[in-house]
Scaffold this active site. Structure first.
Site, PDB file in Angstrom:
ATOM      1  N   THR A 132      35.970  47.473  46.001  1.00 54.72           N
ATOM      2  CA  THR A 132      37.017  47.451  44.979  1.00 54.72           C
ATOM      3  C   THR A 132      36.539  46.876  43.657  1.00 54.72           C
ATOM      4  OG1 THR A 132      39.161  46.440  44.398  1.00 54.72           O
ATOM      5  CG2 THR A 132      37.778  45.239  45.943  1.00 54.72           C
ATOM      6  N   GLU A 134      38.233  44.979  41.972  1.00 55.36           N
ATOM      7  CA  GLU A 134      38.721  43.601  41.900  1.00 55.36           C
ATOM      8  C   GLU A 134      37.593  42.593  42.128  1.00 55.36           C
ATOM      9  OE1 GLU A 134      41.739  42.217  41.206  1.00 55.36           O
ATOM     10  OE2 GLU A 134      42.643  44.155  40.732  1.00 55.36           O
ATOM     11  N   TYR A 156      42.251  38.615  48.097  1.00 59.02           N
ATOM     12  CA  TYR A 156      41.870  39.998  48.419  1.00 59.02           C
ATOM     13  C   TYR A 156      40.458  40.290  47.935  1.00 59.02           C
ATOM     14  CZ  TYR A 156      41.547  45.059  47.693  1.00 59.02           C
ATOM     15  OH  TYR A 156      41.117  46.366  47.675  1.00 59.02           O
TER      16      TYR A 156
END
Length: 372
Positions: A132, A134, A156
């Site tokens: 990801t 992120e 996460y």
């Protein structure tokens, strides 16, 4: 016939990937969690009854938190390719459930890699890990590429960073064909309703038809690189077809703000809006209506407000991917623009909203579930 195993098959990416692989002639196996309610709406159209002659699509109960289950499934299926798309994938939820997020997203990846190794499939099974953007969090450079340092800003992202590096470790330690696709934001009509793009398109459709009054959002200045899930699952497959495993950024190389996505979505529903105010006082007001869909909206209505509840404890202000490596090495380029994706999402949500409005007009009690 190649066999693929997909975790997270009932999600957005899993459903598109299953379609893609079935069209390629694969036998597709998917892992789904047991639920008290049906959770297969995204794959119902490709479901095949196991009693049919020569079915190519199979579902298995399982969970990334269950080691013995994963070992058994990998042993029984003997997959040529594994796509690990399953995760607790909501950033905001990860702050509320950090331990569960780590168990599924970090340890779940390790369990699946171990299932491959324990079954002696290191040199047979190719492994794709859905990573990801992120990971970049507090970005260290713009745009972000494969060599950009990570700076995760949520439970996460931290869990996904472990999953990224354990995938690299198994590649280097055991000679596994294992690779990470660093996925920037990707959306579609199948996106979960609590993710910001789908939350926006669904609310705009409901507002246009009088089913909802106002959309509440957090940081509208956030910049994101949004692509279509169909393009991204095609890239995931391409990554496993190479001679050597490598990690790739999967992105469009373009970005817009949350605010601009709201404006774009409203326009697709025939609503022109103007933003005013700043910070938590920012609002969007209808300035014009130009489509028959917006039957219940009125000029002057305030349809977007900011709610501080949706601010993240640690904000990620900007994400912009550099997909040049994917283009140069794999020949991959995204085919669907953010404008086309937005139009598709709004059209789908308008269709659903029209059905609800019709039921309501005929005396049925229709409640629209909104995000709290």
């Amino acid at each position: 016939m190649k066999k693929a195993l997909i975790t997270g098959i009932t999600g957005q990416d899993g459903s598109y990937l299953a379609e893609f692989l079935l069209e390629k002639g694969y036998q597709v196996h998917g892992i789904k969690r047991r639920s008290s309610s049906f959770n297969t709406s995204r794959i119902d159209h490709i479901y095949q009854d196991p009693h049919e002659v020569n079915p190519h699509f199979f579902l298995h109960y399982g969970d990334l938190t269950d080691t013995s289950n994963l070992i058994r499934l990998v042993k029984e299926i003997q997959p040529d390719e594994i796509y690990n798309l399953g995760a607790q994938s909501h950033v905001a939820v990860s702050f509320e459930s950090p331990e569960y997020t780590a168990d599924v997203d970090a340890m779940g990846t390790l369990r699946l890699l171990e299932a491959v190794r324990i079954n002696g499939l290191e040199h047979k099974t190719r492994f794709y890990q859905a990573s990801t953007s992120e990971l970049y969090g507090l970005v260290q450079e713009i745009p972000q590429r494969e060599t950009t340092p990570f700076y995760p800003r949520s439970p996460y992202a931290v869990a996904k960073m472990y999953a990224y590096w354990i995938t690299v470790n198994y590649r280097e330690s055991y000679g596994m064909y294992a690779c990470n696709g660093i996925l920037f934001n990707h959306e579609s009509p199948r996106r979960g309703e609590t993710f910001v793009t789908r939350k926006i398109t669904r609310a705009i459709a409901n507002i246009a038809l009088g089913l909802e009054d106002c959309l509440y959002l957090g940081n509208m200045d956030s910049l994101r690189d949004w692509g279509h899930a169909k393009d991204y699952v095609r890239m995931q497959w391409m990554m496993l077809q190479q001679d050597q495993p490598e990690d790739f950024v999967i992105a469009t190389g373009k970005q817009i703000t949350v605010r601009e996505f709201v404006r774009m979505s409203a326009k697709e529903a025939g609503i022109e809006i103007e933003f005013s105010g700043k910070g938590i006082d920012e609002i969007a007001t209808i300035s014009a209506i130009s489509d028959e869909y917006a039957t219940s909206a009125k000029v002057g209505d305030i349809i977007v407000r900011v709610d501080p509840r949706y601010f993240r404890p640690a904000e990620v202000e900007t994400l912009l991917g550099d997909p040049s490596k994917a283009k140069e090495k794999l020949g991959w380029v995204p085919e669907i623009t953010v404008e086309e994706m937005c139009a598709e999402m709004v059209a789908g949500d308008l269709q659903q909203a029209k059905q609800h409005a019709l039921l309501k007009a005929n005396g049925f009690d229709v409640s629209i579930t909104l995000e709290s």
